[in-house]
Design a protein around this motif. Structure first.
Motif, mmCIF file in Angstrom:
data_model
loop_
_atom_site.group_PDB
_atom_site.id
_atom_site.type_symbol
_atom_site.label_atom_id
_atom_site.label_comp_id
_atom_site.label_asym_id
_atom_site.label_seq_id
_atom_site.Cartn_x
_atom_site.Cartn_y
_atom_site.Cartn_z
ATOM 1 N N ALA A 9 0.859 -1.188 0.000
ATOM 2 C CA ALA A 9 0.000 0.000 0.000
ATOM 3 C C ALA A 9 0.891 1.232 0.000
ATOM 4 N N SER A 15 -5.171 2.419 4.207
ATOM 5 C CA SER A 15 -5.337 0.964 4.123
ATOM 6 C C SER A 15 -5.671 0.373 5.486
ATOM 7 N N ARG A 16 -5.022 0.844 6.537
ATOM 8 C CA ARG A 16 -5.339 0.331 7.880
ATOM 9 C C ARG A 16 -6.793 0.606 8.234
ATOM 10 N N PHE A 18 -9.298 1.101 6.158
ATOM 11 C CA PHE A 18 -10.132 0.271 5.294
ATOM 12 C C PHE A 18 -10.215 -1.159 5.835
ATOM 13 N N TYR A 19 -9.075 -1.774 6.113
ATOM 14 C CA TYR A 19 -9.080 -3.166 6.564
ATOM 15 C C TYR A 19 -9.624 -3.318 7.979
ATOM 16 N N VAL A 51 -0.540 -5.303 5.747
ATOM 17 C CA VAL A 51 -0.445 -4.235 4.756
ATOM 18 C C VAL A 51 0.787 -3.417 5.098
ATOM 19 N N HIS A 62 -1.196 -3.191 -7.373
ATOM 20 C CA HIS A 62 -2.014 -4.382 -7.159
ATOM 21 C C HIS A 62 -1.668 -5.459 -8.184
ATOM 22 N N GLY A 90 -13.095 1.874 0.124
ATOM 23 C CA GLY A 90 -12.967 0.849 -0.911
ATOM 24 C C GLY A 90 -13.954 1.077 -2.044
ATOM 25 N N ASP A 114 -9.380 -2.428 -2.485
ATOM 26 C CA ASP A 114 -8.974 -1.604 -1.342
ATOM 27 C C ASP A 114 -8.431 -0.268 -1.848
ATOM 28 N N PRO A 115 -8.057 0.658 -0.965
ATOM 29 C CA PRO A 115 -7.589 1.963 -1.422
ATOM 30 C C PRO A 115 -6.359 1.921 -2.334
ATOM 31 N N SER A 116 -5.594 0.817 -2.314
ATOM 32 C CA SER A 116 -4.430 0.682 -3.197
ATOM 33 C C SER A 116 -4.724 -0.119 -4.459
ATOM 34 N N ASN A 118 -5.921 -3.332 -4.535
ATOM 35 C CA ASN A 118 -5.905 -4.783 -4.357
ATOM 36 C C ASN A 118 -7.324 -5.328 -4.369
#
Length: 127
Positions: A9, A15-16, A18-19, A51, A62, A90, A114-116, A118
C-alpha cells in the motif's frame, strides 16, 4: 495452507482504516502495529494478513488477476464486509453481495478493491 498474506500500500493509514472496517465486519480484531517495518497485521488463529509499503522502496501496485478471499460466517457478514469496506474508502466491483453457483457449489461472495487497488472478497460457503 497459508500462514500469512501481505499486500503493498502507498497510503498505509488509509489501508489500515479500510481493513479495520472491512475485516472488522467479519469479526476480525483491529490491526496491531505498526511493526518495525511499518506494516499493520490482522491475526486470527488460522493465519495473518498484513499491509505495508514495499520493502524495496518502489511504489505499491495491485496484482492483475490476483484476489485475496476472507472467510465470512454467513451472507449477512458478506454484505457487512462490502458495506464497511465501501464506507472506509474501498470500491465495490463485480456483482452485488450474494450467492454465485459454480463448480464449487453455492458461494456467497462480495468483491472490493482496497484503497491501493488490491482485489479482495468475503466468501461464505453455503451448506
Amino acid at each position: 495452507m497459508f500462514t500469512h498474506v501481505t499486500v503493498g500500500a502507498n497510503d498505509i493509514e488509509a489501508s489500515r482504516q479500510f481493513y479495520d472496517a472491512a475485516l472488522g465486519a467479519l469479526g476480525i480484531d483491529p490491526a496491531s502495529g505498526p511493526d518495525p517495518k511499518g506494516r499493520y497485521w490482522w491475526r486470527t488463529p488460522r493465519g495473518a494478513f498484513a499491509v505495508g509499503k514495499p520493502i524495496d522502496g518502489e511504489p505499491a501496485c495491485h496484482a492483475n488477476g490476483g484476489t485475496i478471499g476472507f472467510a465470512a460466517a454467513d451472507l449477512e457478514a458478506v454484505a457487512a464486509f462490502q458495506a464497511a469496506g465501501i464506507a472506509a474508502g474501498g470500491t465495490a466491483i463485480e456483482d452485488p453481495p450474494g450467492p454465485r453457483v459454480g463448480p464449487f457449489g453455492t458461494l456467497n461472495l462480495a468483491y472490493l478493491r482496497d484503497p491501493s487497488g488490491n482485489k479482495i472478497c468475503a466468501l461464505h460457503r453455503v451448506g
